[in-house]
Design an enzyme around this catalytic site. Structure first.
Site, PDB file in Angstrom:
ATOM      1  N   HIS A  39       0.852  -1.191   0.000  1.00 36.54           N
ATOM      2  CA  HIS A  39       0.000   0.000   0.000  1.00 36.54           C
ATOM      3  C   HIS A  39       0.887   1.241   0.000  1.00 36.54           C
ATOM      4  CE1 HIS A  39      -2.346  -3.306   1.699  1.00 36.54           C
ATOM      5  NE2 HIS A  39      -3.406  -2.690   1.204  1.00 36.54           N
ATOM      6  N   HIS A 269      -4.627   4.016  -3.072  1.00 38.19           N
ATOM      7  CA  HIS A 269      -4.606   3.270  -1.810  1.00 38.19           C
ATOM      8  C   HIS A 269      -3.640   2.077  -1.853  1.00 38.19           C
ATOM      9  CE1 HIS A 269      -6.186   0.860   1.578  1.00 38.19           C
ATOM     10  NE2 HIS A 269      -6.030  -0.141   0.741  1.00 38.19           N
ATOM     11  N   GLU A 418     -17.237  -4.778  24.575  1.00 37.95           N
ATOM     12  CA  GLU A 418     -16.386  -5.963  24.709  1.00 37.95           C
ATOM     13  C   GLU A 418     -15.161  -5.887  23.802  1.00 37.95           C
ATOM     14  OE1 GLU A 418     -19.647  -6.033  23.938  1.00 37.95           O
ATOM     15  OE2 GLU A 418     -20.546  -6.670  25.836  1.00 37.95           O
ATOM     16  N   HIS A 480     -27.750 -16.077  25.044  1.00 38.42           N
ATOM     17  CA  HIS A 480     -26.668 -15.880  26.004  1.00 38.42           C
ATOM     18  C   HIS A 480     -25.898 -17.173  26.296  1.00 38.42           C
ATOM     19  CE1 HIS A 480     -28.582 -12.076  26.454  1.00 38.42           C
ATOM     20  NE2 HIS A 480     -27.875 -11.720  27.518  1.00 38.42           N
TER      21      HIS A 480
END
Ligand SMILES: Cc1ncc(C[n+]2csc(CCOP(=O)(O)OP(=O)(O)O)c2C)c(N)n1
Ligand SMILES: [Mg+2]
Length: 676
Positions: A39, A269, A418, A480
């Site tokens: 890149h 890019h 999380e 869950h």
């Protein structure tokens, strides 16, 4: 961008700066050309920002890259790896030789496609999965604050600088990271946003119209907007950022692939390998040397930047040496990730007490009991939870809450984040001097997984405390209840997945996780109470071998039951029935498959002998069990699995175990069937 930059004017305005920044651009073009991949555009666009950062602001000593009080530089936009490699080479990091630059992206080179932690000093974290670096950086900044509160400014006084691209800011984890950093007022965190309005598919606005300045401001950040090709603006912004009372985002307006035909386009890019266009870009820069050739005076100027921090480093060493020997040893210990000698005795005492009192408690509670005795003797632990503190049992009495007015706090309320939590924990461990653990429900391993995977890849010992580890959590239901998460975690290389059966095994798992220096651990813990199965105290850490004979058979075994965690007691119950029926049965507890797999064959054979039928019991999917059931000498293939074949359901835990057939009776029936 509307206006085309005038390279001649830029060069004329700051010739010294231009030469240094152009060295980064030219090396990037050459390395990507040689590799025929990579890149180019991002390093070419951010070369000016990086040059000013390294020249005027970043505190580092290239000759001593691991100086604990260095500023950390994190390339969150990891695809622009040549920016980092060029900087490390130019400033004279000993390991980043020109040979390595020439071997960009080749087998055995430290210059991998994306920066990999451990390949070379100066690579502070592995990046490439967009958003990870910026999320790690929150942990770096937290660790710095905690260390400074503990050891004082003379010893700990540094910053964390991040280069992030549009992609990093689009990834969801970046919101988790910036919101947390804003709330925690991590004023030593400075993010340089490569605001080039280009991603792979086209301009950013094809998919995003976010006002990033407003977004960061709303999250409690200081924001400065500049022209990312103007060295003076870059310098002034960095100076202002260093004086801010909150984290700073500097929006650097840049041109991707500056000076190349692909400038300001998404083509810029990727790999710009066309020789003709490369030559034209170099000509536009006024760069006349051959491939990989940096003019001597430019290299010398860069090398003197690499030495800029040497004096500060020397003074820092004097200050360290002036500390008491005890304090110096402590500083060295925590950075070496060494455990104090008293850890073993502390764990042993807890094991003995648990074996004797044989409590019936959830292993998440066992984990809390371990932390209650371990945290006071390990000042480097930093705990936390993603808003489930009372459920994950991760907070202990002695840990204060880490907040702007309490930098000595060692417990972090990560909020419902999380992924951000897991990435921040990695950042803390990478920073050094801190051992991070944090909790959520095992099912939300999915939300944390990209960072858990990187902990494994980076070889860092982050501890993921995952409670509510099966249908045993009951009424909250299948949303869950993890069924596949043990398998996914076990499938991840270099990860220890512990599923302890009781307090004794939980203490052993923690001891292993804390003593680990290169492997992250997942502690899979129950919500529901389980009986103590290790009622005879043994000083030896039996979990260290991954699996062991918990209860031998009466007579030569005809059946071996292998179980983990909450199912070990089911195996013991089945064993009783089978032996009463005259079928000698052995119970093997297998708290950690990975550690068992690491034992020699003789030990594995001893625990799982050829001959007896085998049944494994685990309230999860079978994937990952076949090796222990059918391989490893199980040549007669008389084996079975008692576990889950699909999702769970919402009902009391006892009902679920009955309905899904994870019972002692089902185990006994399976053994009978196998014995024919
Ligand atoms: C999580 C993740 N998703 C996708 C990719 C693939 N990818 C690499 S770079 C990139 C575009 C990034 O855009 P930006 O950050 O603006 O970089 P620039 O094009 O400006 O160099 C994508 C989609 C990735 N590396 N990580
Ligand atoms: Mg971009």
């Amino acid at each position: 961008m509307d206006t085309k930059p005038d390279l001649k004017a830029l060069a004329a305005a700051n010739p010294d700066h231009w030469a240094k920044a152009t060295a980064i651009r030219a090396l990037t073009l050459d390395a990507v050309h040689a590799a025929n991949s990579g890149h180019s555009g991002m390093p070419m666009g951010m070369a000016d920002v990086a040059t000013v950062l390294f020249e005027k602001h970043l505190k580092f000593d290239a000759a001593a890259p691991n100086w604990p009080d260095r500023d950390r530089f994190i390339l969150s936009a990891g695809h622009g790896s040549m920016l980092l490699y060029a900087l490390l080479y130019l400033t004279g990091y000993p390991e980043m030789t020109l040979e390595q630059i020439k071997n960009f992206r080749q087998w055995g080179a430290i210059t991998a496609g994306h920066p990999e932690y451990g390949h070379a000093p100066g690579i502070e974290t592995t990046t490439g999965p967009l958003g990870q670096g910026i999320a790690n950086s929150v942990g770096f900044a937290i660790a710095e604050e905690i260390q400074r509160a503990r050891f004082g400014k003379p010893l700990v006084n540094h910053r964390t600088y991040v280069i992030a691209g549009d992609g990093c800011l689009m990834e969801g984890v970046s919101q988790e990271a910036i919101a947390l950093a804003g709330r925690l007022r991590l004023s030593r965190l400075i993010v340089l946003w490569d605001n080039n309005n280009i991603t792979i598919d086209g301009p950013v606005d094809i998919s995003d119209a976010t006002d990033q300045v407003a977004r960061f401001t709303a999250s409690g950040w200081n924001v400065i907007s500049i022209d990312g090709h103007d060295p003076q603006q870059i310098d002034e912004a960095l100076t202002a950022a260093r004086g801010a009372d909150r984290p700073t985002m500097i929006a650097c307006k840049t041109h991707i692939a500056l000076g190349h035909a692909a400038q300001d386009t998404s083509k810029g890019h990727g790999a710009l390998t066309d020789a003709d266009q490369m030559a034209k870009a170099k000509a536009a820069y006024g760069w006349t040397t051959g491939p990989f050739e940096v003019p001597a005076e430019t290299k010398a100027a860069w090398e003197s930047i690499g030495k800029r921090g040497a004096a500060a480093h020397a003074r820092w060493k004097e200050r360290l040496a002036a500390l008491s020997e005890r304090r110096q040893a402590e500083f060295a210990r925590i950075y070496a990730r060494e455990m104090p000698a008293k850890l073993a005795a502390t764990i042993n005492a807890l094991k003995k007490q648990a074996s004797e009192s044989a409590p019936k408690v959830a292993t998440r509670t066992s984990s809390e009991r371990v932390l209650e005795v371990v945290n006071p003797i390990l000042p480097e632990t930093v705990g936390g939870s993603a808003d489930l503190t009372g459920s994950n049992n991760t907070k202990t009495g002695d840990l204060g809450i880490f907040l702007p007015d309490n930098r000595k706090g060692r417990y972090i309320h990560y909020g419902i984040r999380e992924h951000g939590m897991a990435a921040a924990m990695n950042g803390m461990v990478l920073h050094g001097g801190v051992r991070a653990y944090g909790g959520t429900f095992m099912c939300f391993t999915d939300y944390a997984r990209p960072a858990m995977r990187l902990a494994a890849l980076m070889k860092i010992p982050t501890v993921f405390v995952m409670t509510h580890d099966s249908i045993g959590l009951g009424e909250d239901g299948p949303t869950h209840q993890p069924v596949e998460h043990l398998a996914i975690s076990r499938a991840t290389p270099n990860t220890w997945v512990f599923r302890p059966a009781d307090t004794v095994e939980t203490a052993e798992a923690w001891e292993l996780a804390l003593n680990s220096t290169e492997t992250p651990s997942v502690l899979s813990l129950t919500r529901q109470n389980v009986p103590t199965v290790r009622t005879k105290h043994k000083r030896e850490n039996l979990s260290a071998k991954g699996a062991y004979v918990l209860s031998p058979s009466e007579g030569k075994a005809r059946a071996v039951l292998i179980a983990t965690g909450s199912e070990v007691s089911i195996a013991l119950e089945a064993q009783k029935t089978l032996q009463a029926e005259g079928i000698p049965t052995r119970v093997v507890s297998m708290p950690c498959m990975e550690l068992f797999a690491a034992q020699d064959e003789a030990y594995r054979r001893k625990v799982l002998p050829v001959g007896p039928v085998r049944v494994a019991i685990e309230a999860a999917v079978q994937q990952g069990w076949d090796r222990w059931l059918y391989g490893e000498g199980g040549r007669d293939k008389k084996a079975g699995f008692i576990g889950m074949t699909g999702f769970g359901a919402s009902a009391p835990a006892g009902t679920l175990y009955e309905k899904f057939g994870i019972t002692a009776e089902a185990t006994v029936a399976k053994v009978r069937e196998l014995l024919g």
